[in-house]
Design a protein around this motif. Sequence first.
Motif, short mmCIF file in Angstrom:
data_model
loop_
_atom_site.label_atom_id
_atom_site.label_comp_id
_atom_site.label_asym_id
_atom_site.label_seq_id
_atom_site.Cartn_x
_atom_site.Cartn_y
_atom_site.Cartn_z
N GLU A 62 0.90 -1.36 -0.06
CA GLU A 62 0.02 0.03 0.07
C GLU A 62 0.84 1.28 -0.07
O GLU A 62 0.53 2.25 -0.59
N THR A 84 -6.56 1.42 -1.15
CA THR A 84 -6.10 0.14 -1.56
C THR A 84 -6.95 -0.93 -0.70
O THR A 84 -7.15 -0.83 0.46
N SER A 85 -6.96 -2.12 -1.46
CA SER A 85 -7.83 -3.27 -0.55
C SER A 85 -6.90 -3.84 0.48
O SER A 85 -5.58 -3.85 0.14
N HIS A 86 -7.40 -4.81 1.04
CA HIS A 86 -6.43 -5.58 1.83
C HIS A 86 -6.06 -7.00 0.80
O HIS A 86 -6.48 -6.92 -0.37
N GLU A 87 -4.99 -7.58 1.32
CA GLU A 87 -4.39 -8.68 0.38
C GLU A 87 -5.28 -9.65 0.03
O GLU A 87 -6.08 -10.07 1.09
N SER A 96 -2.84 -6.87 -3.77
CA SER A 96 -3.94 -6.12 -3.47
C SER A 96 -4.44 -5.31 -4.77
O SER A 96 -3.67 -5.40 -5.85
#
Length: 349
Positions: A62, A84-87, A96
């Motif tokens: 991120e 940003t998304s989580h993994e 991500s």
Amino acid sequence: MTKGITVALAVALGLPTTAAANMTIGTWNLEHLGWDNGKRLDDVAHIAKGGDLWALTEVMDEAAVSQLESELEAQTGESWSSMTSHEVGRSSYQESYAYLWRDSQVEYTQGAVVYMDPGDEFAREPYLAEFRDVETGDKVAMAAVHIVYGDSRADRTPEIKQLAEIWDWMREVYPDSARIIAGDFNLEPDHEAWQLLRDQSASPAITSGATTLGTTDGDYANLYDNLWFDQDALDFTGSGIVRFPELLNLTHEQARDVVSDHAPVYIGVGDVGIVDLDETTSTDSGPRCIDINEATVSRLDELPQVGPARADDIIDARPFESIDGLTRVDGLGPARVEDIEASDMVCSL
């Protein structure tokens, strides 16, 4: 009016400024963004500043997205935002997704979520969010996707087919928004696996050309990156592939090392004109010539004397230095190649 594609792409890429669109939306696989791999974020930003809203795939850290956001602000003198998304991922290898947008043109409204995937269909669950055009108030619901590559196309088709469920779910969650599924699909848009999505009025923005960088300068291999959009709801004005190695004066080897092995793609959204780009950017805004070195099977099939099987043979015989080279393909003798040339459907080589 903010000229999303006219000003932004023109300034970033040196393109003509004769057309306009309210918002430019792109997607880019940035090949392990955030790993210690020597990636040149200044070069990435130089290309990314041509758009207003980006869906990014292969994000590994991120912090790298935040650094890219800062680089964009330094180059444009404007405010940018990102999330940003989580993994996501089933194995120890995880990625991500990220969204990156120009604040003067785009704002995030609601609904940022990684798809719950009740049937566990996706190796990397899509990341969704809703955005609004600051000027017009029009809303767009985005789903960022990176389809698993696997060992063959058969490994990719289950996730592609499942995108029809994502499409339907987006209608329920974002009822007032035009829908876009963007990302790296690892499958060409003319594959039969896309039919379920097509049946729901979804269309690919890019239908010919290629987006993965070959090792030879000027060589692009596969049309994997795309944006599937709601043709009944989105005010689509054109699309294109940004051939960034040429724009940055990089060899393909250099580009793959310091930027990405994928080219970004984009669409123009708005009520003005059709995207007008110069020859350094492959456009997809209407009927045009067929590049026998890049066209997909469905495009080659439009040529006289060429059917699906022969189109596959043409792809296997690439590259061609001239139309006459098509005589290397079984069944295409000089007379048939003359018919193809006389059709004026083939791009100059």
